[in-house]
Enzyme design. Sequence first.
Site, mmCIF file in Angstrom:
data_model
loop_
_atom_site.group_PDB
_atom_site.id
_atom_site.type_symbol
_atom_site.label_atom_id
_atom_site.label_comp_id
_atom_site.label_asym_id
_atom_site.label_seq_id
_atom_site.Cartn_x
_atom_site.Cartn_y
_atom_site.Cartn_z
ATOM 1 N N GLU A 169 0.868 -1.172 0.000
ATOM 2 C CA GLU A 169 0.000 0.000 0.000
ATOM 3 C C GLU A 169 0.901 1.216 0.000
ATOM 4 O OE1 GLU A 169 -2.696 2.821 2.685
ATOM 5 O OE2 GLU A 169 -2.836 0.694 3.231
ATOM 6 N N CYS A 199 -3.550 7.809 4.959
ATOM 7 C CA CYS A 199 -3.379 7.115 3.678
ATOM 8 C C CYS A 199 -4.507 7.460 2.713
ATOM 9 C CB CYS A 199 -3.336 5.605 3.899
ATOM 10 S SG CYS A 199 -1.946 5.055 4.907
#
Length: 461
Positions: free
Chosen positions: A230, A264
């Site tokens: 990620e 994020c």
Amino acid sequence: MSDIICISPVDGSELARRPAASGEAIAAALTSARAAQADWARVPVRERAAHVLRFLDAMLSMSAEIVPELAWQMGRPVRYGGEFGGFEERVRYVVDMAEDALKPVIPHDAREGFTRYVRRDPLGIVFVVAPWNYPYLTAVNTIAPALIAGNAVLLKHAAQTILVGERFQAAMDKAGLPKGLFANLVLSHEQTSQILASGSVDFVNFTGSVEGGKAIERAAAGSFTPMGLELGGKDPAYVRADADFDFTVENLVDGAFYNAGQCCCGIERIYVHEALYDRFIDAFSALTGKYVLGNPLDEGTTLGPMAQKRFAELIRRQTAEALAKGAKAHIDAGAFPMNREGTPYLAPQVLTGVDHSMSVMREESFGPVVGIMKVKDDAEAVALMNDSIYGLTASIWTADRAAAEELGGQVETGTVFMNRCDYLDPGLAWTGVKETGRGASLSRIGFEMLTRPKSFHLRHG
């Protein structure tokens, strides 16, 4: 071996210093993990899940100590109470679904005289390389399902949140996990690369920058180690003309500036239909101006410092470039006394007159700045949302669910939100497209990433 050091963003002091693990300690951890995992894989899923719930209880019991400790490490204000609401939700969710997610898959066509099924076997040793921005949540996304699936876990935490790894270890020990099954390792980047190059782990999960992800791939090249990555993001929001105005403004301000924008899936760029644009800018800027920038240990602080001075400098450079190219700043940084050059304390900023020639609209900011553009229709909004090398989440703010589903199908992203943002649903796969990464965590699919299929084709006598 060099020390790993955490410098607190609160006052620039050295908060923690830990020696990097020796080669002998790393080898011993790998050997112990391999031995413990072989026995752990034979433990029923329900018993493995019970151990993870005991780990959860142990972690929650430390919450009062962890919240200020986390503020000292990476700057999140104590008023928000750490990460344990989402942490508990995710752990309990994967525990509840584990037996169903890990049960054998039976082919739909039964065949007389045969028993046929696909079993989900653990991979072996899962190596988690965790980030500092949500140091508990991001790590547990992989750690909890990995253990429940029958794997051993090695954790390498970021230097900025080096104490978090120790908290994980303490909670695992208190939960009574078998010796060696979980180990927190203090590692340099070079040592991390060496572990991957050796082929001694069976899966690596990394959350961090695109460049960090490339380094992970290079280190593991030729080892055939599967990985979940990620990486960066530049998550967009589109405000349609039929959006619930006040609700949308409130949630997008929070989505852009919570955790000093160090999320994020935080909102980094917003596209607003021309029918709402002027009104939206006024309301969004007014609400942003109410943040209180200050020491994260003060209950009145709603916006803490960024985790490191260099992160704040990036935002300052992006903002200066945009202004030099004709953008307009809507927040007076002078109204925030703690906003100081050369420090991680940075006022939030709202920019208009921006376009995609500016780095603030194209490159990951990961800080308290957001650019807002006017659009004339859905087609223009989708084209701009897709004009990015990233794709983690995208949010659409509208009263029309059918329109959200239709537009969401066109947006190149891992998750489509309607009327919400900056949230991970543990029942859905957390994944990305383009340079945001590969693989997935959470949901049933997360369990599939942490296991391998093994087929049984048994012919009866």
